[in-house]
Design an enzyme around this catalytic site. Structure first.
Site, PDB file in Angstrom:
ATOM      1  N   LYS A 190      -1.750 102.421 -74.298  1.00 39.75           N
ATOM      2  CA  LYS A 190      -2.129 102.723 -75.692  1.00 39.75           C
ATOM      3  C   LYS A 190      -1.090 103.602 -76.365  1.00 39.75           C
ATOM      4  O   LYS A 190      -0.966 103.612 -77.593  1.00 39.75           O
ATOM      5  CB  LYS A 190      -3.524 103.341 -75.755  1.00 39.75           C
ATOM      6  CG  LYS A 190      -3.725 104.608 -74.933  1.00 39.75           C
ATOM      7  CD  LYS A 190      -3.335 105.877 -75.628  1.00 39.75           C
ATOM      8  CE  LYS A 190      -3.397 107.042 -74.667  1.00 39.75           C
ATOM      9  NZ  LYS A 190      -2.987 108.321 -75.283  1.00 39.75           N
ATOM     10  N   THR A 247      -5.576 107.746 -80.516  1.00 38.74           N
ATOM     11  CA  THR A 247      -4.136 107.983 -80.462  1.00 38.74           C
ATOM     12  C   THR A 247      -3.415 107.326 -81.638  1.00 38.74           C
ATOM     13  O   THR A 247      -2.365 107.809 -82.071  1.00 38.74           O
ATOM     14  CB  THR A 247      -3.556 107.461 -79.134  1.00 38.74           C
ATOM     15  OG1 THR A 247      -4.389 107.891 -78.049  1.00 38.74           O
ATOM     16  CG2 THR A 247      -2.169 107.995 -78.879  1.00 38.74           C
TER      17      THR A 247
END
Length: 331
Positions: A190, A247
């Site tokens: 990610k 994120t």
């Protein structure tokens, strides 16, 4: 539960973990190899550069002596840059007992070997129980006791449950999972997509673009994860979609911040220098790209990220190439 815990690494996450674990009634030692960092922590009871405003309880011990830090430790928490995991585990091998549980909070893939951090830990600490703690969890919010949920993953469910009890508080909820590969890959990959989301922001693109990156990003993360033996369902959970959301959208994310700077025209090195913290997405892109090639997995976003970071490709051309790929069916 009152356990002896050593936290290896006194950056933002290591400090946040020390605060959390100490408040949860454990005896905590926080180690850093940098004397200036330890002296600063001792003087202020606060990491003034990495985690300002978060006071560290008086019960937490600070030390530069790794042997002293891990002596009698029942649990060692690794909160170090992913590319230093192997060396730190080599050091621990001669210092901890086989009964010590070692859990990493780091998120990455080793550059040279393309191995997951849990694989490195197993190689260097073959007699210890190994685990991963991952999920949407910025240190800045953990330290301030903001409600957060994560996953403790170990192939041994009893170890995962042990860590669930160790870490869990009223504002830090811990789930268990035995799919270490899936949990770890979600957390590592990610960062690449978040870097790309930042580049998109830096280029001045909008929410549509970011939503596309995140959605197609989790698709390629899942493809690689399943090819490596992970459970597809894991990528729909906290350590997949959950970690990706936080994120890609938060300014706490150093990956997103670095991406914004690259999108604005700064070089990769200039972006890293300005963020002045470890940007795991940069280090992870190369091994992820190599794994995708080796396993024959389509990862177009990761491939374009590799071209931007390591081949000097203009981000606008990368976006154009992604948008004009051959027609596909979504499923």
């Amino acid at each position: 539960m009152n356990r002896n815990v050593a936290v290896v690494g006194a950056g933002s996450m290591g400090t946040a973990m020390a605060v959390l674990l100490s408040k949860n009634g454990n005896n905590v030692s926080l180690w850093s190899p940098m004397k200036d960092e330890i002296n600063m922590l001792k003087a202020n009871r606060e990491h003034v550069t990495r985690l300002p405003g978060v006071k560290v309880p008086d019960s937490v011990e600070f030390t530069t002596d790794i042997e002293h830090a891990v002596k009698n430790a029942e649990v060692v928490v690794l909160a170090v840059p992913s590319q230093t995991t192997r060396q730190n585990c080599k050091t621990l091998a001669g210092l901890i007992s086989k009964d010590t549980v070692v859990v990493t909070c780091s998120k990455g893939i080793e550059d040279v070997s393309c191995k997951l951090l849990s694989e490195i830990m197993q190689e260097e600490l073959p007699n210890n129980n190994i685990a991963v703690l991952s999920g949407p969890s910025h240190a800045e919010e953990i330290g301030r006791d903001i409600p957060t949920t994560v996953v403790a993953a170990s192939e041994n469910l009893e170890v995962a449950k042990f860590l669930q009890d160790l870490f869990m508080t009223a504002n830090f909820r811990v789930y268990t999972n035995t799919d270490v590969i899936g949990v770890e890959l979600g957390g590592a990959l990610k960062n690449i997509i978040a870097l790309c989301a930042g580049i998109s922001d830096g280029l001045g693109f909008g929410d549509n673009t970011k939503a596309a990156l995140m959605t197609r990003g989790i698709a390629e993360i899942s493809r690689l994860g399943v090819a490596m033996g992970g459970n597809a369902d894991t990528f729909s959970g906290l350590t997949g979609v959950g970690d990706l959301i936080v994120t890609c959208t938060s300014m706490h994310s150093r990956n997103r911040r670095a991406g914004i700077l690259i999108g604005q025209g700064k070089s990769v090195q200039e972006a890293l220098d300005e963020v002045n913290m470890v940007v795991e997405g940069v280090a992870t892109t190369k091994p992820a790209y190599e794994l995708a090639k080796k396993l024959g997995v389509s990862m177009p976003i990761t491939s374009e990220a590799y071209s931007i970071l390591f081949e000097g490709k203009d981000p606008r051309y990368a976006v154009g190439d992604l948008m004009t790929r051959d027609k596909k069916t979504e499923m």
